[in-house]
Design an enzyme around this catalytic site. Structure first.
Site, PDB file in Angstrom:
ATOM      1  N   LEU A 282     -12.406 -17.294 -40.638  1.00 45.23           N
ATOM      2  CA  LEU A 282     -11.627 -18.492 -40.473  1.00 45.23           C
ATOM      3  C   LEU A 282     -10.311 -18.282 -40.265  1.00 45.23           C
ATOM      4  O   LEU A 282      -9.909 -17.657 -41.413  1.00 45.23           O
ATOM      5  CB  LEU A 282     -12.383 -19.393 -41.641  1.00 45.23           C
ATOM      6  CG  LEU A 282     -13.262 -20.504 -41.298  1.00 45.23           C
ATOM      7  CD1 LEU A 282     -13.127 -21.412 -42.496  1.00 45.23           C
ATOM      8  CD2 LEU A 282     -12.916 -21.490 -40.179  1.00 45.23           C
ATOM      9  N   ASP A 283      -9.532 -18.798 -39.501  1.00 40.50           N
ATOM     10  CA  ASP A 283      -8.060 -18.736 -39.525  1.00 40.50           C
ATOM     11  C   ASP A 283      -7.507 -19.068 -40.622  1.00 40.50           C
ATOM     12  O   ASP A 283      -8.195 -20.177 -41.353  1.00 40.50           O
ATOM     13  CB  ASP A 283      -7.570 -19.526 -38.176  1.00 40.50           C
ATOM     14  CG  ASP A 283      -7.756 -18.698 -37.072  1.00 40.50           C
ATOM     15  OD1 ASP A 283      -8.074 -17.555 -37.072  1.00 40.50           O
ATOM     16  OD2 ASP A 283      -7.757 -19.477 -35.899  1.00 40.50           O
TER      17      ASP A 283
END
Length: 331
Positions: A49-50
């Site tokens: 996940l960024d």
């Protein structure tokens, strides 16, 4: 019992963790690695996940991380994306400066007057189904062994060929110009920043995300995810009870083996699917099966190579050592 650092003491487990914004996925893995009780074996996560995004981040221990490719291949992901129309940033989100603004009358007079229902209909017509997408230049996609965002931050433009993705569902949750909230269900590997930008371009303007939440990966949802206050802190065992069985995360058909069949599976031999007892059927795959012994303990993953033959794909029995009760004392 003395364990080496990579020896697994527990069955393959998956922790459903809620990653907050502004920290990396590896920050979460590092925390669990430091604070889980001894005997968690190898550890890894199922899909980055960024940093600016939040939501479901699954962490696997005791061999579960070996199922990473299966998670990506079989489980769709659902995201809630909130963005702003009329602006463009290099990263596709609020973490970088605005480099272009749409100051056209078409945006302020036409697009601003669109209804939520109209936008939803247009986006579904265009994007549901096959979706060809090139990885965003500010992404963790690899090029020559490095993340693309590393090349981009050095001023080197890298272009990768579009990859086929799938968009299963689109829901426009809210539209209050210039802000647009969209829930999408997509195949693994889909960059929602890029998808949102493409959607805004299709509507006739620019667009960039201001927030992104991964709400679910297959059956694993943010509603039951471990918030930061519930993350392990002192290497005690209660956190282990919060782990999900890998066979519940990936709901393949479960087959029960008798004593002789269990020995064959453990030794890497072939079995006949027709000879095995079905504990729980599933339509997720016709080629992969969870293999359980007579006590319904997970042995591993079987793969059907021919209609009448099934062989071990992943074997867990050699990784997991069942301890005595004294071995469960906190370290």
């Amino acid at each position: 019992m003395k364990l080496n650092k990579k020896q697994a003491l527990f069955p393959p487990l998956v922790f459903n963790v809620f990653k907050p914004a502004r920290i990396t996925s590896y920050d979460v893995v590092r925390h669990f690695k430091r604070h889980l009780p001894q005997g968690f074996g190898k550890i890894g996560h199922f899909g980055t996940l960024d940093p600016f995004a939040s939501g479901v981040l699954m962490i696997g221990i005791c061999g579960a991380a070996r199922l990473n490719d299966f998670i990506h291949d079989f489980l769709p992901k659902t995201y809630l994306a909130v963005g702003k129309l009329g602006i463009e940033t290099p990263t596709g989100d609020y973490t970088s400066e605005i480099v272009q603004r749409d100051e056209s009358l078409y945006l302020t007079r036409e697009i601003a007057s669109f209804s939520r229902e109209f936008i939803e209909e247009k986006l579904r017509e265009k994007f549901i189904g096959d979706y060809w997408q090139a990885p965003h230049k500010y992404s963790a996609s690899k090029f020559m062994g490095r993340n693309m965002h590393e090349w981009a931050r050095e001023g080197i433009e890298v272009k990768k060929e579009p990859v086929l993705r799938k968009v299963y569902k689109i829901e426009v949750v809210k539209y209050a110009f210039p802000y647009l909230s969209i829930r999408v269900e997509v195949s693994s590997g889909t960059y929602v920043r890029t998808l949102f930008t493409d959607m805004c371009n299709y509507l006739g303007t620019l667009g960039s995300l201001i927030s992104l939440v991964r709400e679910s990966v297959g059956p694993v949802t943010y509603k039951t995810a471990l918030k930061m206050k519930d993350w392990p802190q002192d290497k005690t065992l209660p956190i282990i009870s919060r782990g999900m069985k890998i066979e519940d995360v990936l709901p393949f058909t479960k087959l029960k083996l008798d004593e002789k069949q269990t020995l064959i599976f453990k030794n890497g031999g072939f079995l006949r699917p027709a000879d095995l007892n079905v504990l729980q059927d599933s339509s997720l795959s016709q080629n992969y099966f969870w293999m359980l012994d007579e006590s319904e303990k997970l042995l591993g993953l079987g793969e059907k190579t021919f209609p009448t033959e099934l062989k071990p794909k992943i074997n867990f029995h050699s990784e997991v050592e069942v301890p005595s009760s004294s071995d469960h004392d906190p370290q």
